[in-house]
Design an enzyme around this catalytic site. Structure first.
Site, PDB file in Angstrom:
ATOM      1  N   ASP A 139       0.872  -1.174   0.000  1.00 51.71           N
ATOM      2  CA  ASP A 139       0.000   0.000   0.000  1.00 51.71           C
ATOM      3  C   ASP A 139       0.908   1.222   0.000  1.00 51.71           C
ATOM      4  OD1 ASP A 139      -2.205   1.736   0.514  1.00 51.71           O
ATOM      5  OD2 ASP A 139      -3.171   0.167   1.694  1.00 51.71           O
ATOM      6  N   ASP A 166      -2.839   4.807  -2.365  1.00 55.34           N
ATOM      7  CA  ASP A 166      -3.861   5.385  -1.488  1.00 55.34           C
ATOM      8  C   ASP A 166      -4.262   6.810  -1.889  1.00 55.34           C
ATOM      9  OD1 ASP A 166      -5.167   5.157   1.277  1.00 55.34           O
ATOM     10  OD2 ASP A 166      -4.012   6.990   1.545  1.00 55.34           O
ATOM     11  N   GLU A 204      -6.521   4.115  -5.538  1.00 57.15           N
ATOM     12  CA  GLU A 204      -7.757   4.445  -4.809  1.00 57.15           C
ATOM     13  C   GLU A 204      -8.095   5.886  -5.161  1.00 57.15           C
ATOM     14  OE1 GLU A 204      -9.756   4.919  -0.440  1.00 57.15           O
ATOM     15  OE2 GLU A 204      -7.769   5.674  -0.884  1.00 57.15           O
ATOM     16  N   HIS A 206     -11.073  -2.132   4.422  1.00 54.18           N
ATOM     17  CA  HIS A 206     -10.889  -1.675   5.805  1.00 54.18           C
ATOM     18  C   HIS A 206     -11.589  -0.339   6.078  1.00 54.18           C
ATOM     19  CE1 HIS A 206      -8.057   0.432   3.354  1.00 54.18           C
ATOM     20  NE2 HIS A 206      -7.822   1.271   4.335  1.00 54.18           N
ATOM     21  N   ASP A 207     -12.220   0.251   5.057  1.00 56.21           N
ATOM     22  CA  ASP A 207     -12.926   1.524   5.240  1.00 56.21           C
ATOM     23  C   ASP A 207     -14.444   1.362   5.172  1.00 56.21           C
ATOM     24  OD1 ASP A 207     -10.493   2.935   5.313  1.00 56.21           O
ATOM     25  OD2 ASP A 207     -10.470   3.217   3.139  1.00 56.21           O
TER      26      ASP A 207
HETATM   27  C1  GLC Z   1      -7.602   5.887   2.246  1.00 56.98           C
HETATM   28  C2  GLC Z   1      -7.452   4.703   3.169  1.00 56.98           C
HETATM   29  C3  GLC Z   1      -7.975   5.081   4.516  1.00 56.98           C
HETATM   30  C4  GLC Z   1      -7.153   6.243   5.023  1.00 56.98           C
HETATM   31  C5  GLC Z   1      -7.131   7.411   4.038  1.00 56.98           C
HETATM   32  C6  GLC Z   1      -6.043   8.381   4.370  1.00 56.98           C
HETATM   33  O1  GLC Z   1      -8.933   6.208   1.999  1.00 56.98           O
HETATM   34  O2  GLC Z   1      -8.059   3.572   2.626  1.00 56.98           O
HETATM   35  O3  GLC Z   1      -7.952   4.012   5.421  1.00 56.98           O
HETATM   36  O4  GLC Z   1      -7.691   6.684   6.250  1.00 56.98           O
HETATM   37  O5  GLC Z   1      -6.890   6.978   2.729  1.00 56.98           O
HETATM   38  O6  GLC Z   1      -4.786   7.838   4.094  1.00 56.98           O
END
Ligand code: GLC
Ligand code: CA
Length: 526
Positions: free
Chosen positions: A100, A202, A254, A319-320
């Site tokens: 990640d 991310d 993401e 995980h979100d």
């Molecule tokens: C992404 C991650 C999340 C994190 C955010 C800030 O959305 O998946 O868990 O809090 O980025 O890094």
């Protein structure tokens, strides 16, 4: 591992949230040794890649998504040797290793930020986004952070504000600075040299902040205002070209997907950005807006938009998000059937499936009795904001329980021993009390379990190219809870039918004949 072009299309990726996967040294926190111990379990499930949420050094304000040193491993998770052992053991089992990358921001404890905040004219001054106060001394604009509160924080040493789209301990890096970009690419090169097979990148839609007038400054959320600007795409192309493309390393971004054009821009092979994209939707929005009708519409449109030149990342959990069986299925009466149905939907859609740890067991949401039992920074801020906006503590708790990212972060349920077999001591977050009923050991012994069903689906996908490369065609009414479609390749057609309701449904389909063979079903014995 060497990688052919397009190898990512055939993968089944398993996401590990290291803190909650397996505790190898008995301190209540998951770690790399624990992950290595469970590789045989993953091999048996059949997955072909592991994406691990961040394992780098971090003060854990946002559980590893705030990185203080990109070149070392978080002490709680182990050492670089433990990481290398995991990599080697994974590779020996034919499992690719995906890291990640959190590159929109670092931790405020990162050495770059520690220097940057000292003065306006040192080597790192321009590594973050600094602005002078507004004429009234307040923040440069009204942007809010994703985790609540303003997106700007004042630092007296510099007499300036820095921008943080997430927590204030996660200052945004300045990608407009060429030197900073090269230093960021060095991080990727370091992990490339360590034999990583790919990256999940991310929160990467906001690199170009557009504060020269291109972003909409009247929008309260900086992350909506500046999402997907031209500079962001340019920086992503530069990153991919310089770091991951030469060796065909897999990349999934993401990103903020607002429309089909965004999806195309990020994933079209001819543009040279990501192989596929994970669209971020805040849990409360997903809870309120999801429906089988929306799913059908999106799947169809995205299929048409990307089939020539793009690809899809398929996931219903991470995980979100709340647990998928609790959110999209029924975690009571039809727990088993709906957990399996969602698995079937995941593995038969066009695209690369992402399985989030515990999903293959049908793990469910939790409801912790008090807000103090929660760990997630987002949940805590959500609760505070609701109180501020006039909700009663009871209402605020109920909604926080529903949206909390901790729903997906409770420890893996390995067996029915104390702490669910996750740890020999009290885990950092409570184990869901249904672990005596829902756990890996029990499911591996039961041929009708969710685990065995996922195992069959993954094997089917490996053995039948139609599930990877086949055409896709919806064959159900736009309305109603049934999602049915065919996948076809070279004269072979598969039909997948899903009922998202608790009632029996009928589906007319002209291709189903006496000869049609049932390959898999979500009821016992099928
Ligand atoms: C992404 C991650 C999340 C994190 C955010 C800030 O959305 O998946 O868990 O809090 O980025 O890094
Ligand atoms: Ca541990």
């Amino acid at each position: 591992m060497r990688h052919e072009k397009d190898w990512y299309k055939e993968l089944v990726i398993y996401q590990i949230y290291p803190r909650s996967f397996m505790d190898g040294n008995g301190d209540g926190i998951g770690d790399l040794k624990g992950m290595t111990q469970k590789l045989d379990y993953l091999k048996e499930l059949g997955i072909t890649a592991v994406w691990m949420s961040p394992v780098y050094a971090s003060p854990n304000v946002d559980n590893g998504y705030d990185i203080s040193d990109y070149f070392s491993i978080m002490e709680e998770f182990g050492t670089m040797e433990d990481w290398e052992e995991f990599r080697d053991q994974a590779h020996q089992r034919g499992i690719a290793v995906i890291m990640d990358l959190v590159l929109n921001h670092s931790s405020d404890l990162h050495a770059w930020f520690q220097e940057s905040k000292k003065s306006r004219d040192n080597e790192f001054s321009d590594y973050y986004i600094w602005r002078d106060p507004a004429p009234d001394g307040g923040a440069p604009n009204k942007w809010l952070s994703v985790f609540g509160g303003g997106a700007w924080e004042y630092v007296p040493e510099r007499g300036q504000y820095y921008l943080h789209f997430f927590a204030k301990e996660q200052p945004d890096l300045n990608w407009d600075n060429k030197e900073a970009r090269e230093k960021i690419f060095d991080i990727i090169r370091f992990w490339n040299d360590k034999g990583v097979d790919g990256y999940r990148v991310d929160a990467i839609s906001y690199l170009d902040k557009g504060m020269d007038g291109r972003a909409d400054m009247s929008e309260p959320f900086g992350t909506s205002s500046c999402a997907n600007l031209e500079g962001t795409h340019r920086y992503i192309r530069e990153m991919v070209e310089k770091t991951t493309r030469p060796d065909n390393l897999m990349t999934v971004g993401e990103v903020n997907i607002r429309n089909l054009q965004d999806a195309k821009d990020y994933t079209s092979a001819s543009r040279g950005e990501f192989d596929m994209a994970i669209g971020f939707v805040p849990p409360i929005v997903e809870i309120k807006t999801w429906s089988p009708e929306r799913f059908k519409k999106e799947v169809k449109e995205q299929y048409e938009a990307l089939k020539e030149d793009g690809w899809w990342a398929r996931f219903f959990s991470n995980h979100d998000k709340p647990r998928q069986v609790s959110l999209y299925g029924d975690d009571r009466e039809y727990w088993l059937e709906s957990a399996k149905m969602l698995g079937c939907y995941l593995h038969t859609l066009p695209g690369t499936p992402f399985v989030y740890q515990g999903e293959e067991l049908g793990m469910t949401n939790i409801q912790l009795p008090s807000i103090n039992d929660y760990d997630d920074i987002d949940t805590k801020n959500y609760y505070k904001t609701m109180l501020k906006e006039g909700a009663s503590p009871k209402e605020a708790l109920a909604e926080s329980q529903m949206v909390s990212r901790d729903n997906a972060r409770t420890p893996m349920q390995w067996d029915d021993s104390e702490n669910g077999g996750f740890s020999s001591c009290r885990p950092w977050l409570p184990v869901n009390e249904n672990y005596t009923r829902i756990n890996a050991k029990q499911q591996m012994e039961d041929q009708d379990s969710v685990f065995r069903f996922y195992q069959k689906l993954i094997a089917l996908r490996k053995e039948n190219p139609v599930l990877v490369h086949g055409d896709f065609k919806l064959c159900c009414p736009e309305e109603g809870p049934v999602i049915a479609y065919t996948r076809s390749l070279e004269g072979e057609t598969w039909l997948a039918v899903h009922n998202f309701s608790g009632q029996e449904q009928k589906l007319e389909h002209d291709q189903v004949t006496e000869e049609t063979r049932v390959i898999l079903g979500n009821y016992k014995g099928q």
